[in-house]
Design an enzyme around this catalytic site. Structure first.
Site, PDB file in Angstrom:
ATOM      1  N   SER A 253       6.753   6.279   1.996  1.00  0.00           N
ATOM      2  CA  SER A 253       7.080   6.349   3.431  1.00  0.00           C
ATOM      3  C   SER A 253       8.283   5.477   3.756  1.00  0.00           C
ATOM      4  O   SER A 253       9.181   5.913   4.490  1.00  0.00           O
ATOM      5  CB  SER A 253       5.879   6.025   4.315  1.00  0.00           C
ATOM      6  OG  SER A 253       5.171   4.939   3.834  1.00  0.00           O
TER       7      SER A 253
ATOM      8  N   THR B 108       2.618 -11.358   1.885  1.00  0.00           N
ATOM      9  CA  THR B 108       3.294 -12.554   2.399  1.00  0.00           C
ATOM     10  C   THR B 108       4.370 -12.167   3.408  1.00  0.00           C
ATOM     11  O   THR B 108       4.850 -13.012   4.146  1.00  0.00           O
ATOM     12  CB  THR B 108       3.977 -13.328   1.252  1.00  0.00           C
ATOM     13  OG1 THR B 108       4.716 -12.392   0.473  1.00  0.00           O
ATOM     14  CG2 THR B 108       2.971 -14.036   0.371  1.00  0.00           C
TER      15      THR B 108
ATOM     16  N   SER C  44      10.027  20.084   3.615  1.00  0.00           N
ATOM     17  CA  SER C  44       9.832  19.294   2.404  1.00  0.00           C
ATOM     18  C   SER C  44       9.490  20.200   1.231  1.00  0.00           C
ATOM     19  O   SER C  44       8.563  21.017   1.330  1.00  0.00           O
ATOM     20  CB  SER C  44       8.705  18.286   2.593  1.00  0.00           C
ATOM     21  OG  SER C  44       8.363  17.745   1.332  1.00  0.00           O
TER      22      SER C  44
ATOM     23  N   ASP D 154       9.045  -3.357   2.069  1.00  0.00           N
ATOM     24  CA  ASP D 154       9.266  -2.051   1.434  1.00  0.00           C
ATOM     25  C   ASP D 154      10.603  -1.454   1.860  1.00  0.00           C
ATOM     26  O   ASP D 154      11.376  -0.950   1.042  1.00  0.00           O
ATOM     27  CB  ASP D 154       8.139  -1.085   1.794  1.00  0.00           C
ATOM     28  CG  ASP D 154       6.778  -1.631   1.428  1.00  0.00           C
ATOM     29  OD1 ASP D 154       6.724  -2.641   0.709  1.00  0.00           O
ATOM     30  OD2 ASP D 154       5.772  -1.060   1.871  1.00  0.00           O
TER      31      ASP D 154
END
Ligand code: GLA
Length: 391
Positions: free
Chosen positions: A133, A38, A70, A177
């Site tokens: 991410s 949405t 990382s 997000d």
């Protein structure tokens, strides 16, 4: 967290040397409780930040070099690049996310004076759809803001993350997000209107139940292209609807209005996508009302309806996550269960009564493995704060 901040700092110094101001930051992953697909349709979402996420250590440099390392991808070693001429590349792997944030800062007029040494560690399971991410984007934005002294709000850091993901990484995601990672609050979900970015925190202190995430351990290929297709189909539906009704987004329609105007959408596939977007937005509003009224049963039932809609109309589920949801619905004490996030694999989110958690895991674990060959993982999660400095 499997590694301590001190261990991360020690590793940082081993790689890049001692001295200078070394700072540590964290940005969480998220789980969305309801309101799926949405956020790029002008609707509402209801995500919450998790206590798992991405950790970052940073120190500015004197030159224009950028160094990334990382702990999760030691085989890549230190990935070196420069502040000048940043472009995405396949070889750059995960570093395309932080690189995109540097690039977006420059594009927005926040001139970064020097390069930096950066070390990252994430404890979000890879490919789980819990926004590793977005958390890396928000984390990088926060580190740059603090290290170089920019005056940028957390909401703008979320928007910078989304811009970077859309334009540097080619994934046309909405704002959910990054917003959840930047703005999360302990024990609360965020009821966000994505058409205005107005938001409200809703406590989700469930006295008798827990949020359980089940990782299907599958991630179907072409996820970002399938996602981008859904977004295009929704936009086509909106354009067709705009020939008969004055709306800005699919989120402007009620279910009744959709039924009245839906025949204007020529392609039946686009019509199904729009149906999901409209009904899901209304479902999200109803679900939050139910939660506020302590009616967790209704909230759970609406979550189940979301799954069916994602499965049948939006077609962003997959056989594995359908199986997890269907198995969950049969377990007494499961209030609701559905696929969460972008889809095409990833996780389901379930609300499970405390006394039923063991039964829930038992009821899904073996049948899922027998029928799919994959071993699901279960996480009973806590809702945590948004991105912040750690020292
Ligand atoms: C992904 C995207 C979000 C949102 C969800 C689906 O997580 O990054 O913007 O669209 O899918 O709700």
């Amino acid at each position: 967290m499997a590694v301590s901040i001190q261990e991360l700092k020690d590793k940082f110094q081993e790689l890049y040397g001692e001295g200078g101001s070394i700072r540590a930051y964290f940005a969480p992953g998220r789980v969305n409780l309801i309101g799926e697909h949405t956020d790029y349709n002008g609707g509402h979402v209801f995500p919450c930040a998790l206590t798992i996420g991405t950790y970052g250590i940073i120190r500015p440099r004197q030159d224009r070099k950028l160094n990334f390392y990382s702990v999760n991808f030691p085989e890549m070693g230190v990935v070196e690049t420069s502040l000048d001429g940043l472009t995405p590349s396949e070889e750059a792997g995960w570093t395309n996310y932080p690189k995109g944030i540097f690039w977006t800062f420059e594009k927005r007029g926040y001139h970064i004076p020097t390069g930096a040494d950066i070390l990252i560690y994430g404890d979000i399971p890879a490919g789980s759809g819990l926004s590793s991410s977005a958390s890396l984007e928000v984390l990088t934005g926060l580190m740059l803001r603090d290290t170089f002294g920019f005056d940028i709000s957390m909401t703008d850091l979320a928007l910078i993350g989304q811009y970077s993901e859309n334009n540097f990484n080619g994934m046309n995601c909405g704002i959910m997000d990054q917003f959840a990672s930047a703005m999360g609050k302990k024990d609360c979900a965020i009821f966000l209107d994505t058409s205005t970015l107005d938001y409200e925190y809703a406590p989700i202190l469930l006295p008798d139940a827990k949020i359980v995430i089940t990782n299907s351990k599958v991630k179907h290929s072409l996820v970002s292209s399938a996602y981008n297709d859904r977004r295009r189909e929704s936009e086509t539906a909106l354009k067709d609807l705009q020939t008969v009704v004055d709306i800005q987004t699919l989120g402007d329609l009620t279910e009744a209005q959709f039924e009245q105007y839906k025949d204007a959408i020529k392609d039946p596939v686009c019509q199904k996508r729009a149906k999901h977007a409209v009904y899901e937005n209304q479902r999200t509003i109803k679900a939050v009302q139910a939660l506020k009224a302590n009616d967790i049963e209704t909230f759970g039932r609406l979550m189940n309806e979301t799954h069916v809609s994602l499965r049948d109309d939006y077609e962003s589920s997959c056989p594995e996550t359908d199986l997890l949801a269907e198995l969950a619905w049969k377990v007494p004490g499961v209030l609701g269960s559905r696929i969460t996030g972008g889809g095409f694999g990833g996780c389901t989110v379930s609300i499970v009564k405390n006394e039923s958690i063991d039964l829930f895991i038992q009821s899904l674990d073996q049948p899922y493995e027998e029928q799919t060959g994959h071993k699901a993982e279960f996480y009973v999660v806590e809702v945590g704060d948004g991105a912040h400095a750690l020292d």
